[in-house]
Design an enzyme around this catalytic site. Structure first.
Site, mmCIF file in Angstrom:
data_model
loop_
_atom_site.group_PDB
_atom_site.id
_atom_site.type_symbol
_atom_site.label_atom_id
_atom_site.label_comp_id
_atom_site.label_asym_id
_atom_site.label_seq_id
_atom_site.Cartn_x
_atom_site.Cartn_y
_atom_site.Cartn_z
ATOM 1 N N ASP A 13 0.798 -1.056 -0.019
ATOM 2 C CA ASP A 13 0.055 0.046 -0.011
ATOM 3 C C ASP A 13 0.879 1.143 0.153
ATOM 4 O O ASP A 13 1.637 1.356 0.831
ATOM 5 C CB ASP A 13 -0.854 -0.017 1.341
ATOM 6 C CG ASP A 13 -1.961 1.148 1.278
ATOM 7 O OD1 ASP A 13 -1.917 1.982 0.461
ATOM 8 O OD2 ASP A 13 -2.824 1.055 2.147
ATOM 9 N N ASP A 109 -3.457 2.642 -5.525
ATOM 10 C CA ASP A 109 -2.600 2.739 -4.602
ATOM 11 C C ASP A 109 -2.220 1.294 -3.741
ATOM 12 O O ASP A 109 -1.411 1.493 -2.743
ATOM 13 C CB ASP A 109 -2.634 3.732 -3.739
ATOM 14 C CG ASP A 109 -3.917 3.716 -2.936
ATOM 15 O OD1 ASP A 109 -4.910 3.006 -3.120
ATOM 16 O OD2 ASP A 109 -3.843 4.451 -1.876
ATOM 17 N N GLU A 110 -2.843 0.291 -4.210
ATOM 18 C CA GLU A 110 -2.390 -0.958 -3.580
ATOM 19 C C GLU A 110 -2.545 -2.083 -4.607
ATOM 20 O O GLU A 110 -3.135 -2.104 -5.542
ATOM 21 C CB GLU A 110 -3.668 -1.341 -2.532
ATOM 22 C CG GLU A 110 -3.922 -0.111 -1.604
ATOM 23 C CD GLU A 110 -5.293 -0.566 -0.481
ATOM 24 O OE1 GLU A 110 -5.575 -1.848 -0.479
ATOM 25 O OE2 GLU A 110 -5.756 0.306 -0.072
#
Length: 421
Positions: A13, A109-110
């Site tokens: 993350d 974003d992960e």
């Protein structure tokens, strides 16, 4: 069902992704508290995302700007640049792929990866190599937190737990080996477990379950009963370390939403922006070879919300979809003849049918006309694709202040280049 005996998954993350990308690209922002906002020139919106320096003051994502500035008077507000974040996402994934294959990008974003034998035996070296590759080839201001565990769900929880390890935010690393559980898991609050949202937490409270340890000790069938479906039982197996895979999701809708700039918060202004958003949604519908059977319009207004739906005769062309939108806005005008203040809008195409399963409306004999409009929409799409820009559209194409029609920040969907045409 298999229960791994060692760590098999990595979950990564990025820390304060949108704000950290801004800091990496603009050295004037480095080391300063940064808040990313929908558009510049107004304090009547919210901070969409914030940097680690801002979070140290208590600023949170999706916080009203006035409240954020009260907590952090030095907060620097930066208007969003969604296309920049999309390009940063692609660059970061390309660099990580040089170290380890990416299994799935869960959001912008992960991401998650399956570990090979080397990664299972030495996760510390693997994590350090990923972080060093990002710092050297993209930039040191974009950092990430990594979690390792037996399955994806536990790796994600470990990753989130590592975000604030040691009283600092970001650049963390957490390794939960099977022998470390359930003790390490019990230290996490129940509300931090993916799948336990606000409403679900209230239901668990009513059932006398207040901690992760209590939830862990519930029987699998009871978890299924608490959730009201198989999701609860699947979560039980995930928390107990089994290699549980979520079923493949199917596309349910195409839609876009947008916070309106102050000058567009009238019916007329909102109507025009909704038209542009719907054209973007229809383009995505056609690119993925679907037809829609319904249109939904949602408005956030001063006194609450307004919602309306229209049936569509299984279509994907702009003319049919925009005609239905026009009917919905005519209804808004009838319901609010004196006008109203609109803060946010959303348009959604739903009741989808794959192109090879399309069923025409037998009571609506418009197939010839519909095919002509479909051919026109395809021709428009082909021209826009050729020039990588909206050079042709049905009606005027005048994006509002701040742009980003259909290409806004998204935590759940990774935008494509076409979203920014």
């Amino acid at each position: 069902m298999r229960k791994p005996e060692t760590i098999e998954r990595l979950y990564l993350d990025f820390d304060g992704f949108f704000a950290s990308v801004e800091q990496q690209c603009d050295r004037r922002l480095r080391g300063r508290p940064v808040g990313v906002v929908p558009f510049e020139g107004t304090d009547r919106t919210a901070v969409i995302a914030c940097s680690r320096e801002a979070k140290a003051y208590g600023v949170k994502n999706v916080m009203p700007i006035n409240e954020a500035k009260r907590l952090c008077p030095e907060l620097v507000l930066v208007p969003q640049k969604p296309d920049l974040y999309r390009r940063a996402h692609n660059a970061l994934l390309s660099e990580i792929e040089t170290v380890i294959p990416i299994d799935t990008a869960k959001s912008i974003d992960e991401l998650t990866c399956r570990l090979d034998e080397a990664g299972r035996s030495d996760p510390l070296t693997l994590a350090a190599k990923i972080k060093a590759t990002i710092a050297e080839n993209v930039g040191p201001w974009i950092t990430c937190t990594i979690g390792f565990a037996a399955n994806r769900q536990l790796a994600k929880i470990a990753c989130k737990a590592g975000k604030r390890d040691g009283g600092r935010y970001g650049d963390g690393l957490t390794i939960w080996r099977p022998e470390d559980l359930p003790a390490a898991l019990h230290a996490v609050t129940m509300e931090e477990i993916p799948g336990v949202g606000g409403n679900m937490a209230k239901r668990l409270y009513r059932a006398g379950i207040f901690t992760t340890e209590q939830l862990y000790n519930v029987q699998a069938k009871h978890m299924r009963k608490l959730w009201g479906n198989v999701t609860g039982e699947r979560l039980w197996y995930a928390l107990h370390g089994y290699d549980i895979q979520a079923p493949a999701s199917s596309r349910g809708m195409f839609g876009h939403g947008r916070v309106l700039p102050p000058e567009s918060r009238t019916i007329r202004g909102a109507r025009e922006i909704s038209r542009l958003l719907l054209i973007k949604a229809a383009r995505r519908l056609r690119r993925e070879n679907f037809y829609a059977g319904g249109l939904w319009l949602w408005l956030s207004i001063r006194d609450g919300t307004w919602m309306g739906k229209r049936h569509l005769p299984v279509v994907n062309d702009d003319q049919a979809i925009l005609s239905a939108l026009s009917e919905l806005w005519d209804q808004v005008g009838k319901d609010h003849p004196r006008g109203l203040m609109i803060f946010r809008i959303g348009v959604t195409l739903y009741d989808l049918s794959p192109s090879h399963e399309r069923q025409l409306d037998l009571l609506l004999n418009d197939d010839c006309q519909r095919r002509r409009w479909e051919n026109a929409s395809k021709a428009i799409d082909n021209l826009n694709t050729r020039y990588a820009s909206t050079v042709v559209s049905l009606g005027q194409w005048r994006p509002p202040a701040g742009g980003h029609v259909g290409g806004k920040i998204s935590y759940t969907r990774i935008p494509s280049a076409e979203d920014f045409w």
